[in-house]
Design an enzyme around this catalytic site. Structure first.
Site: not given
Ligand code: DCP
Ligand code: CA
Length: 352
Positions: A7, A105-106
């Site tokens: 992730d 991203d996962e």
């Molecule tokens: N995303 C979005 N709306 C949301 C949640 C996420 O558009 N409600 C998008 C933005 C994030 C991406 O998806 O960057 C990936 O979501 P993640 O939940 O994996 O969150 P992040 O990668 O930002 O943070 P983490 O480090 O907690 O994985």
């Molecule tokens: Ca993420």
């Protein structure tokens, strides 16, 4: 079985920091709306500096400003994030193990029966390659099931590497709150709270029949997980290009209300299928077949990926109006279709 879960950390924000290194160390928020309309949007993600102030995905952008007024706001540049995502996913597929992309991203990799030692070696190499080749941070989790690998990953964020083996799973789970189990949303959390189930340990000591009664089959899945049984598998994703539904009307008509009702019914079905398969869409289209068997189509491309039922229905209604204004022929069949699909964010697909 050894499963690797990868992730990316604060993905959209990390991509922006890569584009503009001056953002590093600042409070960065990525939102849905353009700068001039940002107070109406929601936060898509925030870097860890911003998270210290309580800024997180899903909150209104105006609330983020209340939490930290000097934040740097950027509108999401999704084509850029998708390109980066593809580079990472292609790299992962290159290892030859089954890969399931869980969201932008996962991803989960099924390493089969390589054993933990070898699995850890592969996991470390992948983490290093992602860092070297994209300059972006990520976290890797390893376990004997997909859900536990995801949890090992989640609990090692950011820039971490987490391993949970069969021998460690009970201790790993027991003190965590139930919401740490992927799939437990606020509604399920609330139902469990009423049953005095707060931690995963409480869940493992509870009565599975009572859980089944209150939560349905999900209750049994949660009970199994809480007892260290993870049946989730890595399923390779076969490409789905679009999701559509069409239906013939009871009688041929020019009645706008009848047609609109049919559009909203079809929109609901299309949405439900996309939600089940965890797809977001960028294109919405409609098709009509007239009484004389000619047909017409119309579609609209959004400037973002959407997972909203309301959006399919609203666009469908606008498009049908445009088509019906053009001619007054009787309609016998209507169709709704979404395309330009992308795997959605898995966190958004909560079991409620
Ligand atoms: N995303 C979005 N709306 C949301 C949640 C996420 O558009 N409600 C998008 C933005 C994030 C991406 O998806 O960057 C990936 O979501 P993640 O939940 O994996 O969150 P992040 O990668 O930002 O943070 P983490 O480090 O907690 O994985
Ligand atoms: Ca993420």
């Amino acid at each position: 079985m050894v499963i690797l879960y990868i992730d990316m950390d604060y993905f959209f924000a990390a991509c922006e920091q890569l584009k503009n290194p001056e953002l590093k160390g600042k409070v960065v928020v990525i939102g849905t709306n353009k700068e001039d309309n940002k107070m109406k949007g929601v936060v898509q993600t925030a870097n860890y500096e911003a998270r210290k102030y309580g800024i997180k995905s899903g909150i209104p952008t105006k609330d983020a400003y209340k939490l930290y007024k000097d934040l740097v706001y950027l509108e999401a540049d999704e084509p850029y994030y998708e390109k980066t995502s593809k580079t990472i996913m292609d790299m992962l597929k290159g290892y030859g193990f089954p890969v399931e992309q869980e969201s932008i991203d996962e991803a989960a990799l099924d390493l089969g029966d390589v054993g933990y030692e070898k699995g850890i070696g592969i996991g470390k190499e992948i983490k290093k390659r992602i860092n070297n080749e994209t300059n972006l941070p990520c976290t890797v989790g390893i376990s004997f099931g997909k859900t536990f690998a995801k949890m090992a990953c989640e609990s090692s964020k950011p820039d971490g590497f987490g391993i949970v083996t069969e021998n460690e799973i009970t201790d790993f789970l027991k003190t965590k709150p139930v919401k740490a189990l992927p799939g437990i949303g606020p509604k399920t959390e609330e139902k469990l709270k009423i049953l005095r189930i707060n931690t995963i340990g409480d869940l493992s000591d509870s009565d599975p029949l009572l859980l089944k009664e209150k939560l349905g089959i999900v209750g049994i899945e949660l009970y199994n997980l809480s007892n260290g049984i993870d049946k989730s598998k890595v399923v390779e994703f076969e490409e789905v290009l679009s999701i559509g539904r069409e239906r013939t009307l009871n009688e041929e008509t020019t009645d706008v209300t009848v047609i609109k009702n049919m559009i909203s019914e079809l929109s609901k079905e299309v949405f439900e299928e996309s939600a089940k398969k965890n797809f977001w869409f960028k294109d919405v289209g409609i098709k009509v077949r007239y009484a004389d068997f000619t047909q017409a189509t119309k579609s609209k491309t959004l400037n973002h990926y959407s997972s909203s039922e309301e959006e399919i229905e609203r666009i469908g209604a606008v498009l049908i109006k445009e088509l019906m204004n053009k001619n007054n022929k009787k309609i016998r069949k209507v169709g709704v279709r979404i395309s330009s699909l992308m795997k959605g964010n898995s966190q958004k697909r909560l079991i409620v």
